[in-house]
Write a protein that holds these residues in place. Structure first.
Motif, PDB file in Angstrom:
ATOM      1  N   HIS A  87       5.896  -9.425  -8.927  1.00  0.00           N
ATOM      2  CA  HIS A  87       6.004  -9.363  -7.467  1.00  0.00           C
ATOM      3  C   HIS A  87       4.836 -10.107  -6.801  1.00  0.00           C
ATOM      4  O   HIS A  87       4.998 -10.711  -5.744  1.00  0.00           O
ATOM      5  CB  HIS A  87       6.057  -7.899  -7.013  1.00  0.00           C
ATOM      6  N   PHE A  88       3.668 -10.070  -7.422  1.00  0.00           N
ATOM      7  CA  PHE A  88       2.510 -10.811  -6.909  1.00  0.00           C
ATOM      8  C   PHE A  88       2.849 -12.294  -6.821  1.00  0.00           C
ATOM      9  O   PHE A  88       2.640 -12.935  -5.799  1.00  0.00           O
ATOM     10  CB  PHE A  88       1.299 -10.578  -7.823  1.00  0.00           C
ATOM     11  N   TRP A  89       3.418 -12.838  -7.910  1.00  0.00           N
ATOM     12  CA  TRP A  89       3.730 -14.274  -7.925  1.00  0.00           C
ATOM     13  C   TRP A  89       4.844 -14.634  -6.967  1.00  0.00           C
ATOM     14  O   TRP A  89       4.829 -15.699  -6.356  1.00  0.00           O
ATOM     15  CB  TRP A  89       4.056 -14.737  -9.349  1.00  0.00           C
ATOM     16  N   LYS A  90       5.801 -13.738  -6.802  1.00  0.00           N
ATOM     17  CA  LYS A  90       6.872 -14.005  -5.833  1.00  0.00           C
ATOM     18  C   LYS A  90       6.292 -14.153  -4.429  1.00  0.00           C
ATOM     19  O   LYS A  90       6.700 -15.025  -3.664  1.00  0.00           O
ATOM     20  CB  LYS A  90       7.909 -12.886  -5.864  1.00  0.00           C
ATOM     21  N   LEU A  91       5.332 -13.303  -4.097  1.00  0.00           N
ATOM     22  CA  LEU A  91       4.710 -13.376  -2.770  1.00  0.00           C
ATOM     23  C   LEU A  91       3.859 -14.639  -2.624  1.00  0.00           C
ATOM     24  O   LEU A  91       3.870 -15.283  -1.579  1.00  0.00           O
ATOM     25  CB  LEU A  91       3.869 -12.128  -2.520  1.00  0.00           C
ATOM     26  N   VAL A  92       3.130 -15.002  -3.660  1.00  0.00           N
ATOM     27  CA  VAL A  92       2.306 -16.221  -3.623  1.00  0.00           C
ATOM     28  C   VAL A  92       3.196 -17.440  -3.395  1.00  0.00           C
ATOM     29  O   VAL A  92       2.894 -18.296  -2.559  1.00  0.00           O
ATOM     30  CB  VAL A  92       1.468 -16.362  -4.923  1.00  0.00           C
ATOM     31  N   VAL A  93       4.312 -17.496  -4.102  1.00  0.00           N
ATOM     32  CA  VAL A  93       5.239 -18.625  -3.950  1.00  0.00           C
ATOM     33  C   VAL A  93       5.927 -18.575  -2.590  1.00  0.00           C
ATOM     34  O   VAL A  93       6.056 -19.592  -1.905  1.00  0.00           O
ATOM     35  CB  VAL A  93       6.268 -18.640  -5.105  1.00  0.00           C
ATOM     36  N   LYS A 141      -6.496  -7.941  -3.421  1.00  0.00           N
ATOM     37  CA  LYS A 141      -7.018  -6.568  -3.401  1.00  0.00           C
ATOM     38  C   LYS A 141      -5.924  -5.561  -3.705  1.00  0.00           C
ATOM     39  O   LYS A 141      -6.122  -4.625  -4.475  1.00  0.00           O
ATOM     40  CB  LYS A 141      -7.632  -6.247  -2.035  1.00  0.00           C
ATOM     41  N   GLU A 142      -4.764  -5.751  -3.085  1.00  0.00           N
ATOM     42  CA  GLU A 142      -3.675  -4.800  -3.277  1.00  0.00           C
ATOM     43  C   GLU A 142      -3.153  -4.785  -4.710  1.00  0.00           C
ATOM     44  O   GLU A 142      -2.623  -3.780  -5.162  1.00  0.00           O
ATOM     45  CB  GLU A 142      -2.526  -5.085  -2.309  1.00  0.00           C
ATOM     46  N   PHE A 143      -3.304  -5.889  -5.420  1.00  0.00           N
ATOM     47  CA  PHE A 143      -2.851  -5.941  -6.807  1.00  0.00           C
ATOM     48  C   PHE A 143      -3.982  -5.663  -7.794  1.00  0.00           C
ATOM     49  O   PHE A 143      -3.866  -5.941  -8.973  1.00  0.00           O
ATOM     50  CB  PHE A 143      -2.166  -7.274  -7.104  1.00  0.00           C
ATOM     51  N   GLY A 144      -5.073  -5.098  -7.289  1.00  0.00           N
ATOM     52  CA  GLY A 144      -6.121  -4.593  -8.167  1.00  0.00           C
ATOM     53  C   GLY A 144      -7.192  -5.582  -8.575  1.00  0.00           C
ATOM     54  O   GLY A 144      -7.956  -5.314  -9.495  1.00  0.00           O
ATOM     55  N   PHE A 145      -7.285  -6.716  -7.909  1.00  0.00           N
ATOM     56  CA  PHE A 145      -8.314  -7.696  -8.231  1.00  0.00           C
ATOM     57  C   PHE A 145      -9.632  -7.316  -7.563  1.00  0.00           C
ATOM     58  O   PHE A 145      -9.650  -6.627  -6.552  1.00  0.00           O
ATOM     59  CB  PHE A 145      -7.913  -9.098  -7.752  1.00  0.00           C
ATOM     60  N   ASN A 159      -5.684  -6.406 -15.591  1.00  0.00           N
ATOM     61  CA  ASN A 159      -4.259  -6.081 -15.742  1.00  0.00           C
ATOM     62  C   ASN A 159      -3.394  -7.331 -15.803  1.00  0.00           C
ATOM     63  O   ASN A 159      -3.739  -8.375 -15.267  1.00  0.00           O
ATOM     64  CB  ASN A 159      -3.793  -5.222 -14.564  1.00  0.00           C
ATOM     65  N   HIS A 160      -2.240  -7.171 -16.412  1.00  0.00           N
ATOM     66  CA  HIS A 160      -1.259  -8.250 -16.403  1.00  0.00           C
ATOM     67  C   HIS A 160      -0.844  -8.497 -14.962  1.00  0.00           C
ATOM     68  O   HIS A 160      -0.750  -7.559 -14.164  1.00  0.00           O
ATOM     69  CB  HIS A 160      -0.033  -7.876 -17.249  1.00  0.00           C
ATOM     70  N   LEU A 161      -0.596  -9.737 -14.617  1.00  0.00           N
ATOM     71  CA  LEU A 161      -0.214 -10.063 -13.249  1.00  0.00           C
ATOM     72  C   LEU A 161       1.236  -9.673 -13.005  1.00  0.00           C
ATOM     73  O   LEU A 161       2.125 -10.039 -13.758  1.00  0.00           O
ATOM     74  CB  LEU A 161      -0.417 -11.558 -12.989  1.00  0.00           C
ATOM     75  N   ARG A 218       0.827  -1.205   0.000  1.00  0.00           N
ATOM     76  CA  ARG A 218       0.000   0.000   0.000  1.00  0.00           C
ATOM     77  C   ARG A 218       0.861   1.255   0.000  1.00  0.00           C
ATOM     78  O   ARG A 218       0.605   2.191  -0.740  1.00  0.00           O
ATOM     79  CB  ARG A 218      -0.915   0.016   1.221  1.00  0.00           C
ATOM     80  N   LYS A 219       1.872   1.256   0.841  1.00  0.00           N
ATOM     81  CA  LYS A 219       2.709   2.436   0.967  1.00  0.00           C
ATOM     82  C   LYS A 219       3.588   2.659  -0.260  1.00  0.00           C
ATOM     83  O   LYS A 219       3.901   3.784  -0.602  1.00  0.00           O
ATOM     84  CB  LYS A 219       3.591   2.353   2.221  1.00  0.00           C
ATOM     85  N   ARG A 220       4.024   1.602  -0.896  1.00  0.00           N
ATOM     86  CA  ARG A 220       4.853   1.740  -2.095  1.00  0.00           C
ATOM     87  C   ARG A 220       4.022   2.056  -3.333  1.00  0.00           C
ATOM     88  O   ARG A 220       4.556   2.326  -4.385  1.00  0.00           O
ATOM     89  CB  ARG A 220       5.634   0.449  -2.348  1.00  0.00           C
ATOM     90  N   LYS A 221       2.694   1.968  -3.175  1.00  0.00           N
ATOM     91  CA  LYS A 221       1.774   2.278  -4.277  1.00  0.00           C
ATOM     92  C   LYS A 221       2.067   1.435  -5.509  1.00  0.00           C
ATOM     93  O   LYS A 221       2.036   1.906  -6.631  1.00  0.00           O
ATOM     94  CB  LYS A 221       1.804   3.763  -4.599  1.00  0.00           C
ATOM     95  N   GLU A 222       2.366   0.137  -5.275  1.00  0.00           N
ATOM     96  CA  GLU A 222       2.645  -0.771  -6.376  1.00  0.00           C
ATOM     97  C   GLU A 222       1.513  -1.772  -6.552  1.00  0.00           C
ATOM     98  O   GLU A 222       1.708  -2.879  -7.002  1.00  0.00           O
ATOM     99  CB  GLU A 222       3.950  -1.515  -6.129  1.00  0.00           C
ATOM    100  N   ARG A 223       0.323  -1.372  -6.183  1.00  0.00           N
ATOM    101  CA  ARG A 223      -0.808  -2.288  -6.290  1.00  0.00           C
ATOM    102  C   ARG A 223      -1.074  -2.668  -7.739  1.00  0.00           C
ATOM    103  O   ARG A 223      -1.286  -3.823  -8.047  1.00  0.00           O
ATOM    104  CB  ARG A 223      -2.058  -1.669  -5.697  1.00  0.00           C
ATOM    105  N   LEU A 224      -1.105  -1.693  -8.621  1.00  0.00           N
ATOM    106  CA  LEU A 224      -1.435  -1.961 -10.010  1.00  0.00           C
ATOM    107  C   LEU A 224      -0.194  -1.832 -10.874  1.00  0.00           C
ATOM    108  O   LEU A 224       0.625  -0.959 -10.662  1.00  0.00           O
ATOM    109  CB  LEU A 224      -2.501  -0.976 -10.501  1.00  0.00           C
ATOM    110  N   PRO A 225      -0.077  -2.710 -11.872  1.00  0.00           N
ATOM    111  CA  PRO A 225       1.043  -2.552 -12.791  1.00  0.00           C
ATOM    112  C   PRO A 225       0.884  -1.251 -13.581  1.00  0.00           C
ATOM    113  O   PRO A 225      -0.171  -0.639 -13.568  1.00  0.00           O
ATOM    114  CB  PRO A 225       0.928  -3.766 -13.710  1.00  0.00           C
ATOM    115  N   HIS A 226       1.926  -0.873 -14.265  1.00  0.00           N
ATOM    116  CA  HIS A 226       1.852   0.339 -15.069  1.00  0.00           C
ATOM    117  C   HIS A 226       0.679   0.240 -16.024  1.00  0.00           C
ATOM    118  O   HIS A 226       0.424  -0.809 -16.616  1.00  0.00           O
ATOM    119  CB  HIS A 226       3.154   0.547 -15.837  1.00  0.00           C
ATOM    120  N   LYS A 227      -0.032   1.339 -16.174  1.00  0.00           N
ATOM    121  CA  LYS A 227      -1.216   1.357 -17.031  1.00  0.00           C
ATOM    122  C   LYS A 227      -0.815   1.049 -18.470  1.00  0.00           C
ATOM    123  O   LYS A 227       0.016   1.727 -19.057  1.00  0.00           O
ATOM    124  CB  LYS A 227      -1.911   2.708 -16.970  1.00  0.00           C
ATOM    125  N   LYS A 228      -1.387   0.013 -19.004  1.00  0.00           N
ATOM    126  CA  LYS A 228      -1.243  -0.328 -20.409  1.00  0.00           C
ATOM    127  C   LYS A 228      -2.646  -0.401 -20.973  1.00  0.00           C
ATOM    128  O   LYS A 228      -3.614  -0.563 -20.234  1.00  0.00           O
ATOM    129  CB  LYS A 228      -0.568  -1.693 -20.575  1.00  0.00           C
TER     130      LYS A 228
END
Length: 170
Positions: A135-141, A114-118, A130-132, A75-85
């Motif tokens: 960093h999302f997958w690194k955390l899941v693993v 939620k933090e990744f925009g789902f 959005n494309h996944l 939340r603080k790094r504001k990296e929830r959503l990938p760059h807008k494409k």
């Protein structure tokens, strides 16, 4: 006490940047960073607040980010959503089935989605245009959740008009 809210926020941001990519950090590395900021005792106080709030966990030899802390850092790094494409017209669906006895990890996974925009589609099915993010997958693993998740790339989703409005794709 921190002189100003702005200074406290700046210290917290410095700690967040320090801990963001590391699963854990040695006490020695933390103490070296504190020595670097030795003229500012408030910097160390900011770390103590992160520990007291359960965002960082302190053991004898290391400091590590808790699952609650991961969500906070995102939340603080504001990296929830990938760059807008431009939307490619495909939906990313994540379906999961984490056992009831593992409620903490299920709650963590929901927060991560939620933090990744789902957005919740139905029950344990979440959707995002959005494309996944890698960093999302690194955390899941890292939290051993991949065995409970199924990911789908869907071109046709019946009744997706509400989703398009929700994600502002119209």
């Amino acid at each position: 006490m921190v002189k100003t809210a702005r200074e406290g926020y700046r210290h917290a941001q410095m700690w967040i940047n320090f801990f963001f990519d590391a699963a854990s950090v040695t006490r020695e590395a933390v103490e070296e960073l504190i020595r670097y900021h030795k003229k500012n005792k408030h910097f160390q106080q900011s770390l103590k607040r992160l520990v007291a709030s359960g965002i960082i966990e302190e053991t004898r030899d290391t400091f590590s980010v808790t699952p609650k802390g991961i969500l906070y850092l995102l939340r603080k790094r504001k990296e929830r959503l990938p760059h807008k494409k431009k939307w490619d017209g495909k939906w990313r669906l994540v379906s999961f089935d984490v056992p009831l006895y593992d409620n903490n990890r299920r709650t963590f996974l929901r927060g991560l989605l939620k933090e990744f925009g789902f957005s919740k589609l139905h029950g344990s099915v979440w959707v995002c245009p959005n494309h996944l993010a890698e960093h999302f997958w690194k955390l899941v693993v890292h939290y051993d959740l991949e065995k409970y998740c199924k990911v789908m790339l869907v071109e046709v989703l019946e009744g997706d008009e509400e989703l398009k409005k929700h994600f502002k794709l119209l």
